[in-house]
Design an enzyme around this catalytic site. Structure first.
Site, PDB file in Angstrom:
ATOM      1  N   GLU A 133     -18.038  21.041 -72.191  1.00  0.00           N
ATOM      2  CA  GLU A 133     -18.277  21.674 -70.895  1.00  0.00           C
ATOM      3  C   GLU A 133     -16.935  22.146 -70.354  1.00  0.00           C
ATOM      4  O   GLU A 133     -16.170  21.378 -69.792  1.00  0.00           O
ATOM      5  CB  GLU A 133     -18.950  20.711 -69.923  1.00  0.00           C
ATOM      6  CG  GLU A 133     -19.350  21.394 -68.617  1.00  0.00           C
ATOM      7  CD  GLU A 133     -19.960  20.451 -67.600  1.00  0.00           C
ATOM      8  OE1 GLU A 133     -20.479  20.955 -66.581  1.00  0.00           O
ATOM      9  OE2 GLU A 133     -19.928  19.227 -67.811  1.00  0.00           O
ATOM     10  N   HIS A 198     -20.716  26.935 -64.360  1.00  0.00           N
ATOM     11  CA  HIS A 198     -19.569  27.058 -63.454  1.00  0.00           C
ATOM     12  C   HIS A 198     -19.163  28.527 -63.359  1.00  0.00           C
ATOM     13  O   HIS A 198     -18.033  28.903 -63.665  1.00  0.00           O
ATOM     14  CB  HIS A 198     -18.422  26.176 -63.937  1.00  0.00           C
ATOM     15  CG  HIS A 198     -18.727  24.713 -63.859  1.00  0.00           C
ATOM     16  ND1 HIS A 198     -18.356  23.926 -62.782  1.00  0.00           N
ATOM     17  CD2 HIS A 198     -19.398  23.889 -64.713  1.00  0.00           C
ATOM     18  CE1 HIS A 198     -18.778  22.672 -62.986  1.00  0.00           C
ATOM     19  NE2 HIS A 198     -19.418  22.627 -64.138  1.00  0.00           N
ATOM     20  N   HIS A 219     -26.885  22.897 -65.833  1.00  0.00           N
ATOM     21  CA  HIS A 219     -27.228  22.345 -64.511  1.00  0.00           C
ATOM     22  C   HIS A 219     -27.479  23.448 -63.458  1.00  0.00           C
ATOM     23  O   HIS A 219     -26.656  23.705 -62.591  1.00  0.00           O
ATOM     24  CB  HIS A 219     -26.231  21.311 -64.017  1.00  0.00           C
ATOM     25  CG  HIS A 219     -24.771  21.653 -64.115  1.00  0.00           C
ATOM     26  ND1 HIS A 219     -24.226  22.846 -63.681  1.00  0.00           N
ATOM     27  CD2 HIS A 219     -23.725  20.906 -64.566  1.00  0.00           C
ATOM     28  CE1 HIS A 219     -22.926  22.825 -63.852  1.00  0.00           C
ATOM     29  NE2 HIS A 219     -22.594  21.664 -64.398  1.00  0.00           N
ATOM     30  N   ASP A 281     -26.549  14.340 -66.467  1.00  0.00           N
ATOM     31  CA  ASP A 281     -25.169  14.748 -66.151  1.00  0.00           C
ATOM     32  C   ASP A 281     -24.395  13.536 -65.646  1.00  0.00           C
ATOM     33  O   ASP A 281     -23.497  13.643 -64.806  1.00  0.00           O
ATOM     34  CB  ASP A 281     -25.150  15.880 -65.113  1.00  0.00           C
ATOM     35  CG  ASP A 281     -23.791  16.592 -65.045  1.00  0.00           C
ATOM     36  OD1 ASP A 281     -22.963  16.363 -65.937  1.00  0.00           O
ATOM     37  OD2 ASP A 281     -23.566  17.345 -64.074  1.00  0.00           O
TER      38      ASP A 281
END
Length: 406
Positions: A133, A198, A219, A281
């Site tokens: 990530e 992100h 997410h 997460d």
């Protein structure tokens, strides 16, 4: 405990299509031999009476950082094993260990340690590969990711990482960054799942990214652009793009905090159970008491505080990670989002299995598949957890150890 053959009977067996009352599941050699609505006569088997509880496929967590006081960025094989052992207690039979944004040396170290841990992991959730990530993220959407390590995709870096291991199965990045489309094509060419994350991308950028292999949204809602305005004109963001593009799958942190009930309901209504995976997460504080903790590696991670069932930055200006466990995700989808149990289970079994391309062996109770099985009550409290035909967790046994002061 390990047995050559196991027979689970008198359970409400959950398949992707129905719930079989009084069903039977037969296991041998780590595989499912049969699933039936009738009793299966068998000799020389370890018999388990489900006592009318639910029998379901083991839960698959696509995105997890830690738990039980350990994190995958701790630089220690034991940390990997500890996280796997902690989360198996909550029904996670398979997981994709996930890193945080870091320098190149730390990324290389993480994949090296993953390979070592994978070979030794026999008492916890099975590892399905590693998820990187970051660090290729939009600075404005970094969330709790360390800004010191945020950067654009570097072909020399990511090729060196991927040439060092075959264990990377997923990499999340912001698709609008210079070099991200080339990065997505490179990942896809190696059979690695490319995911948007992100990101400040608008619809047109997400669409182009999808064409370059970014088929999954990390997410959803968290650290991701929504509708934005530029020079008075509105643009659809990454959130709306994930809803609009039917080909894109999504994952959600269904802890009831990162996404409150109305948003859980909205995601389910638009994307459905076949396109939505539930993820924890989780960071190291999952399964631990509230209080101070660290996001990321112990030696240089970010100090956080765990309260209200979530990790926050010390100034409480932002969430800093989830402390959810897999059982909570299913419970919340049923109790907070009014999702039928069969669909809630699908979102953490067959759907993530399909996303990670392991549906041929995991994600459903069917003959020939891995014997990853959970038995839980009406409130999704785990009674037993079986991984690869091995009984790794039994609630009654844990209760006896607790009462004995062990």
């Amino acid at each position: 405990m390990e047995f050559r053959k196991i027979k689970i009977s008198n359970g409400q067996v959950i398949t992707p299509y129905r719930i079989i009352p009084g069903g039977t599941v037969l296991i041998e050699g780590g595989k499912i031999l049969a699933v039936s609505e009738y009793d299966i006569p068998v000799s020389d088997a370890q018999e388990i009476d489900a006592r009318g509880q639910y029998v379901a496929p083991g839960f698959i967590d696509l995105h997890i950082h830690g738990g039980g006081g350990s994190d995958f960025m701790d630089g220690d094989v034991e940390a990997f094993l500890s996280v796997a052992e902690k989360h198996v207690q909550y029904g996670t039979t398979s997981m994709v260990p996930t890193t945080l944004s870091s320098d190149t040396a730390s990324l290389l170290d993480a994949v090296r340690l993953y390979d070592k841990a994978h070979a030794r992991n026999t008492r916890g959730s099975e590892f399905l590969g590693i998820h990187l990530e970051g660090p290729y993220f939009a600075m404005n959407q970094r969330g709790a990711q360390d800004p010191r390590y945020i950067r654009n995709p570097d072909p020399a870096e990511y090729k060196a990482v991927l040439e060092s291991t075959r264990s990377v199965v997923r990499w999340s990045a912001a698709p609008e960054l210079p070099g991200s489309l080339e990065f997505g094509r490179y990942l896809t060419g190696r059979g690695i799942l490319a995911a948007i994350a992100h990101t400040d991308a608008i619809y047109e950028e997400v669409l182009e990214a999808l064409e370059c292999g970014y088929t999954h949204a990390t997410h959803l809602y968290s650290a991701m652009s929504g509708v934005t305005r530029k020079n008075a004109f509105r643009y659809a963001g990454a959130i709306e793009s994930a809803f609009l593009l039917d080909e894109m799958t999504v994952e959600i942190i269904a802890d009831g905090i990162h996404l409150p009930p109305p948003l859980l309901k909205l995601v389910y209504k638009i994307k459905g159970a076949d396109k939505t995976a539930l993820i924890t997460d989780a960071m190291r504080a999952a399964g631990m008491p509230p209080g101070e903790s660290i996001l990321g590696a112990l030696h240089n991670g970010l100090k956080v505080i765990v309260e209200d069932n979530v990790a926050k930055l010390p100034d409480r200006s932002s969430f800093a990670g989830s402390v959810a466990t897999a059982d909570l995700l299913v419970r919340n989808m049923v109790q907070l989002a009014d999702v039928p149990l069969i669909d809630a289970v699908k979102m953490i079994t067959s759907t993530p299995a399909a996303i990670m391309n392991v549906a041929d062996r995991k994600g459903s109770l069917a003959a020939g598949k891995d014997a990853d099985i959970v038995i839980f009550d009406a409130d999704i409290n785990m009674d037993m957890v079986i991984v690869g035909g091995r009984l790794l967790y039994r609630a009654q046994h844990q209760k006896q150890l607790h009462e004995a002061g062990r």
